[in-house]
Design a protein around this motif. Structure first.
Motif, mmCIF file in Angstrom:
data_model
loop_
_atom_site.group_PDB
_atom_site.id
_atom_site.type_symbol
_atom_site.label_atom_id
_atom_site.label_comp_id
_atom_site.label_asym_id
_atom_site.label_seq_id
_atom_site.Cartn_x
_atom_site.Cartn_y
_atom_site.Cartn_z
ATOM 1 N N GLY A 506 -1.803 -2.193 -3.804
ATOM 2 C CA GLY A 506 -2.957 -2.615 -3.310
ATOM 3 C C GLY A 506 -3.104 -2.339 -1.933
ATOM 4 O O GLY A 506 -2.217 -1.666 -1.189
ATOM 5 N N ARG A 507 -4.187 -2.491 -1.410
ATOM 6 C CA ARG A 507 -4.625 -1.964 0.024
ATOM 7 C C ARG A 507 -3.790 -2.699 1.097
ATOM 8 O O ARG A 507 -3.432 -2.188 2.059
ATOM 9 C CB ARG A 507 -6.220 -2.519 0.196
ATOM 10 N N GLU A 508 -3.183 -4.176 0.799
ATOM 11 C CA GLU A 508 -2.559 -4.744 1.970
ATOM 12 C C GLU A 508 -1.070 -3.672 1.945
ATOM 13 O O GLU A 508 -0.705 -3.607 3.064
ATOM 14 C CB GLU A 508 -2.273 -6.124 1.477
ATOM 15 N N ASP A 509 -0.377 -3.451 0.799
ATOM 16 C CA ASP A 509 0.629 -2.682 0.975
ATOM 17 C C ASP A 509 0.338 -1.338 1.475
ATOM 18 O O ASP A 509 1.378 -0.931 2.268
ATOM 19 C CB ASP A 509 1.393 -2.492 -0.409
ATOM 20 N N ILE A 510 -0.619 -0.715 1.270
ATOM 21 C CA ILE A 510 -0.741 0.735 1.832
ATOM 22 C C ILE A 510 -0.995 0.436 3.412
ATOM 23 O O ILE A 510 -0.357 1.255 3.974
ATOM 24 C CB ILE A 510 -1.908 1.160 1.272
ATOM 25 N N GLU A 511 -1.706 -0.621 3.815
ATOM 26 C CA GLU A 511 -1.783 -0.699 5.426
ATOM 27 C C GLU A 511 -0.565 -1.097 6.011
ATOM 28 O O GLU A 511 -0.338 -0.687 7.071
ATOM 29 C CB GLU A 511 -2.881 -1.903 5.578
ATOM 30 N N ARG A 512 0.134 -1.718 5.309
ATOM 31 C CA ARG A 512 1.540 -2.190 6.069
ATOM 32 C C ARG A 512 2.469 -0.951 5.993
ATOM 33 O O ARG A 512 3.299 -0.626 6.893
ATOM 34 C CB ARG A 512 2.426 -3.298 5.222
ATOM 35 N N LEU A 513 2.451 -0.105 5.060
ATOM 36 C CA LEU A 513 3.195 1.336 5.209
ATOM 37 C C LEU A 513 2.657 2.295 6.223
ATOM 38 O O LEU A 513 3.340 2.757 6.992
ATOM 39 C CB LEU A 513 3.308 1.918 3.777
#
Length: 609
Positions: A506-513
């Protein structure tokens, strides 16, 4: 005259063991001698008295194991025990001085405080170190004696705090290493001494861990820091089982001969640790080549092969890439790493066929899991050795801290290296499943950071020309992501060259990476795990900790879908996620459910479009 002034013209003889000598007197297996400060003060006083009469010039308080976790006490209970220990030792020193006129010193003894790990992170023990420092300073000790430490953890900060309160307090920091010269944290003696040499400690050294023979060999090969006194207190030897008790055999004469040679290396403070008794101290006091109180001991200036230059932490090895194909690829292309789970039995035909197919498809490296979820499978290193022998592909076995102690871990890494393996993934590891805990226990001598530090020391010691290269796991879905960022930096500081992440959906994981990639200087392989069915998606979402699957992803699966439809949905979701990360990640780490290699064909075909 303080200890520092005394050492300008004298060597200093300490006392010997307290804990093991107390156990010998009480004829008990492993009593905690610190309780005797309040329950049997006359026994503790008698031990101090015996060491003073044997010739000791410095007593250590009976507080080595006075940590709150060890004793199961609160701050008030700890204070009672520590103050009682100081009171007993001070009284014996005063009586001895009145009787003999001989000045003796008192050191407040502080052992390493037990770290409590919560979700893989150590709780802060700084407050307790400061409380102990405060108690000892209030009791008027001559020195603070930090001993048997596996690393600098907490010591440097405690010393700085002590010096801020009392600049003239003498502080000594001693480390415990094994026969190979490594601490339980996997750090080489020379590195420990170099690190301690850059703190406000007045003296550094080694104690416990080994007998005098091994200690002599270690000290003879050390580069010692400038402008620090050096302390050596080895064990009497090694215990043996005798009538159901662990007993140290008497060897005072042998001990003394080795200590004479250790003293000749420029050691300023000499004494003894576990297994010793007042007889050992008397042997040292009366039989060294010159009386201790007349030997001139200077602050040690190292005479080493680099002209006396201190071996500092930043003088780290350079990682060479010319003999490591995976590392070369990681510098300039999107790397494709694929994880294979070893079989539960000895039938390796399927994993070999999967590896061969992945080579044909163009994967760059095979990663081999180490008994994931705490369920025993074929050994990851041995499996990796066989795969590289058959396919010629680079391999990256996972090494899990759960199942191996320090001895076994070193053996595994040496064996893997001898078989040509250079790339590793170091992980703390899943806990042992509850249903197996009656017959199997987790070891956890290390967590992943400590194991990386150990591997870094092995590189310096054994593999400088072609070092091991290792990475760590990264859980971008952690509730407190700032903690994960901090932990990732610790891994980088410990030598990690890359990270393999949890599966991204999801988007939240992508933003954190993306945030992690901006903040940390490292290579990042984003985790991709295609979900292949409604059942598989629900299991991963609800049963596997640390993997976040948004509801909108789960809604793309339904109970009636067939295998091919489920795989196509999984491939499509994976490609969508990869497209959103492609601008900033350095590659992808594929975890294929049930080792379904066919999934890679669809993914790689989609990547080329």
């Amino acid at each position: 005259m303080g200890i520092g002034e005394y050492l300008k013209s004298h060597c200093l003889l300490t006392d010997g063991a307290m804990g093991t000598y107390y156990a010998e007197i009480k004829r008990q297996e492993s009593p905690v001698s610190e309780w005797a400060n309040i329950r049997e003060p006359e026994v503790v006083a008698g031990i101090h008295r015996a060491y003073l009469e044997a010739g000791a010039m410095l007593l250590r308080t009976n507080t080595f194991a006075a940590g709150r976790q060890v004793l199961g006490v609160d701050k008030k209970g700890q204070e009672e025990i520590v103050r009682a220990a100081c009171r007993i030792a001070k009284a014996e020193i005063a009586l001895h001085m009145e009787k003999t006129g001989r000045k003796c010193f008192l050191a407040g003894d502080i052992g390493p405080l037990r770290e409590v790990f919560v979700n893989g992170d150590a709780a802060d023990v700084g407050e307790e170190y400061r409380a102990l420092v405060d108690l000892f300073l209030e009791e008027g000790v001559d020195a603070l004696w930090f001993e048997t430490f596996p690393d600098m953890g907490g010591m440097g900060e405690a010393v700085a705090y002590a010096k801020s309160r009392m600049p003239d307090i003498f502080c000594a920091g001693l480390f415990c290493v094994n026969q190979n010269g490594y601490s339980s944290a996997g750090i080489r003696a020379e590195r420990l001494i170099a690190q301690a040499g850059e703190t406000e400690l007045d003296a550094v050294g080694l104690n416990c861990g080994v007998g005098s023979g091994h200690m002599l060999r270690i000290v003879e090969n050390l580069r010692l820091p400038e402008k620090k006194y050096f302390c050596v207190l080895p064990n009497a030897g090694y215990p043996e089982q005798l009538n159901s008790r662990m007993v140290f055999l008497r060897n005072e004469n042998y001990f003394r001969k080795n200590m004479e040679k250790i003293a000749a290396c420029g050691v300023s403070v000499l004494g003894a640790c576990c297994g010793s008794s007042p007889e050992y101290i008397a042997e040292l006091s009366g039989n060294l080549s010159a009386p201790l109180n007349s030997v001139e001991c200077k602050v040690f200036e190292p005479a080493c092969g680099d002209g006396g230059k201190l071996c500092r932490e930043e003088d780290d090895i350079w990682v060479h890439t010319e003999n490591n194909r995976f590392l070369e690829q990681l510098q300039g292309k999107k790397v494709i790493a694929v994880e294979l789970d070893p079989p539960y039995d000895a039938d390796d035909a399927k994993i070999i066929a999967a590896a061969a197919r992945l080579k044909e498809l163009g994967a760059d490296i095979l990663t081999v899991a180490d008994s994931p979820q705490g369920r025993s499978r074929m050994d990851s290193v041995l499996t990796a050795v066989k795969l590289v022998a058959i396919t010629g592909m680079p391999v990256m076995p996972h090494i899990c801290c759960r199942d191996k102690n320090m001895i076994s871990m070193r053996s595994v890494l040496l064996g893997a290296y001898a078989n040509g393996i250079r790339n590793f993934l170091f992980v703390t590891g899943d806990p042992v499943p509850i249903q197996l805990r009656s017959s199997a226990t987790g070891v956890f001598d290390y967590n992943s950071v400590k194991l990386m530090e150990f591997a870094r020391e092995m590189n310096r010691e054994h593999f400088q020309n072609e070092p091991m290269v290792y990475g760590g796991a990264l859980n971008q879905g952690r509730v407190n992501f700032s903690v994960e960022l901090s932990r990732a930096q610790k891994k980088i500081d410990a030598g990690a060259s890359y990270f393999l992440t949890q599966p991204v959906y999801g988007r939240e994981d992508i933003e954190r990476l993306f945030l992690l990639k901006q903040k940390l200087k490292t290579k990042l392989l984003a985790g991709i795990m295609p979900l292949v069915s409604y059942r598989n998606a629900n299991f991963v979402k609800n049963e596997l900790v640390g993997i976040n699957i948004p509801d909108k992803v789960l809604l793309k699966y339904h109970p009636d879908m067939g295998r091919e439809e489920g795989e196509q949905v999984g491939i499509r979701i994976s490609l969508e996620v990869m497209e959103q990360m492609n601008d900033f990640v350095d590659g992808y780490y594929f975890m294929l459910p049930f080792n379904r290699v066919g999934l890679m064909e669809g993914i790689l075909r989609g990547m080329k479009k």
